[in-house]
Design an enzyme around this catalytic site. Structure first.
Site, PDB file in Angstrom:
ATOM      1  CE  LYS A 162      36.960  40.680  33.722  1.00 57.13           C
ATOM      2  NZ  LYS A 162      37.161  40.613  35.186  1.00 57.13           N
ATOM      3  CG  ASP A 203      53.914  50.225  35.995  1.00 53.75           C
ATOM      4  OD1 ASP A 203      52.676  50.304  35.812  1.00 53.75           O
ATOM      5  OD2 ASP A 203      54.590  51.154  36.478  1.00 53.75           O
ATOM      6  CG  ASP A 220      39.112  43.674  34.484  1.00 50.79           C
ATOM      7  OD1 ASP A 220      38.047  44.304  34.356  1.00 50.79           O
ATOM      8  OD2 ASP A 220      39.293  42.835  35.387  1.00 50.79           O
ATOM      9  CB  CYS A 273      33.845  45.565  38.639  1.00 50.31           C
ATOM     10  SG  CYS A 273      35.219  45.820  39.781  1.00 50.31           S
TER      11      CYS A 273
END
Length: 334
Positions: A162, A203, A220, A273
């Site tokens: 991405k 992080d 994401d 996802c």
């Protein structure tokens, strides 16, 4: 090579279904090597290999001690005809909790279609720049809407699909990940594609970037993966019932940490996802309740479907990964 991959992935994916086929012909479970051979033989029969080929190749591959048993059980499978399934989870080869969770979140019919779709392998797509990626991930990249000259931060970037996709628009992308070897993957992929991606180890719950520095931020987030089980055949046996709720806590932390990076008028895109509402709708709605300075864009149109502020991409719609996505705008200063 393709055949070996199909047999391996298919046998792992269909483990519960295959056990239901062979177990009626076993007095007790034999050694693991025999069980694996029986599953492999039963899978070949299931997908239409000639009976003699499935039996001969499987029996020939098992240690001599187990050949008689494997041969006898598989011959019984051939003679017995179609099994009677005790549950949808057994028929489609999923743990019952996954079936129940998706039925609750999606509705029974839609969940069954999704589960059936995730039993079918899906070929990835090759982008124009040569990077191989599922179409759903390219659509997430498109939804971020990165423009030339913008600064975009991808806080959970590895392996970089991405990030490089957003950089192709002409944006400068800072791609962060927590683990060093995963950052290396981003570096390698960006170098191959010549992308303007700056990879950093960081992080995402405490990103080392200035507040209000990014035009767009993509989270994401790590998730249960219950939208990509066609690509990860062992996932259904490794994910636990408590994982969606536990991961939702992490996802909330990631969104909270990413929000300060967004400029006034900028966007914060959240994607996972998975198909669970706990990790999508619940996370986004809780964030919006706590952050009145952000508002949700209208959900995306087909093949996406709306669930509150979240766009859902079901794997059966276009033969892609299952995804959930929301684009959140920080109100501009007046």
């Amino acid at each position: 090579r393709r055949l070996v991959t199909e047999l391996t992935y298919g046998t792992v994916r269909q483990r519960r279904r295959l056990d239901a086929i062979i177990d009626p012909f076993l007095d007790r479970r034999p050694a693991d090597v025999a069980v694996r051979a029986l599953r492999l033989g039963a899978y070949q029969l299931e997908v239409g290999f000639p009976d003699h080929a499935a039996l001969n190749t499987t029996v020939g591959a098992v240690p001599k001690r187990w050949r008689g048993l494997v041969n006898a059980v598989l011959r019984n499978v051939v003679r017995s005809g179609p099994p009677r399934w005790r549950s949808l989870g057994e028929e489609l080869s999923y743990p019952d909790w996954i079936v129940e969770r998706l039925e609750t979140d999606l509705g029974r019919d839609v969940a069954e279609e999704a589960l059936e779709a995730m039993n079918r392998p899906v070929a990835p797509t090759v982008r124009a720049d040569g990077y191989t990626q599922d179409r759903a991930s390219t659509w997430v990249t498109d939804a971020v809407g990165a423009l030339p000259g913008e600064l975009v931060v991808d806080v959970c970037a590895a392996p970089g699909g991405k990030a490089t996709g957003m950089a192709a628009s002409g944006a400068t992308v800072i791609a962060a990940d927590l683990v060093a070897h995963r950052v290396d993957l981003v570096v390698e992929n960006a170098a191959k594609l010549g992308s303007d991606v700056h990879a950093v180890r960081a992080d995402a719950t405490s990103p080392p970037l200035r507040n209000r520095s990014a035009d767009r931020v993509l989270v994401d987030a790590p998730c249960s993966g219950l939208g990509v089980m066609h690509r990860r055949p062992d996932l259904r046996w490794r994910v636990a019932p408590e994982d969606p709720a536990n991961l939702a806590k992490l996802q909330r932390r990631l969104l909270e940490a990413a929000a300060p990076l967004v400029k006034s008028g900028g966007t914060l895109t959240y994607s996972v996802c998975t198909l669970t509402r706990a990790e999508s709708v619940a996370v986004v709605e809780a964030f919006l309740d706590d952050h009145p300075e952000f508002g949700a864009d209208a959900p995306l149109e087909g093949p996406w479907e709306s669930d509150g502020p979240v766009s859902i991409l079901l794997p059966q719609r276009e033969g892609t990964d299952g995804m959930a996505l929301a684009t959140l705008h920080r109100a501009p200063r007046h």
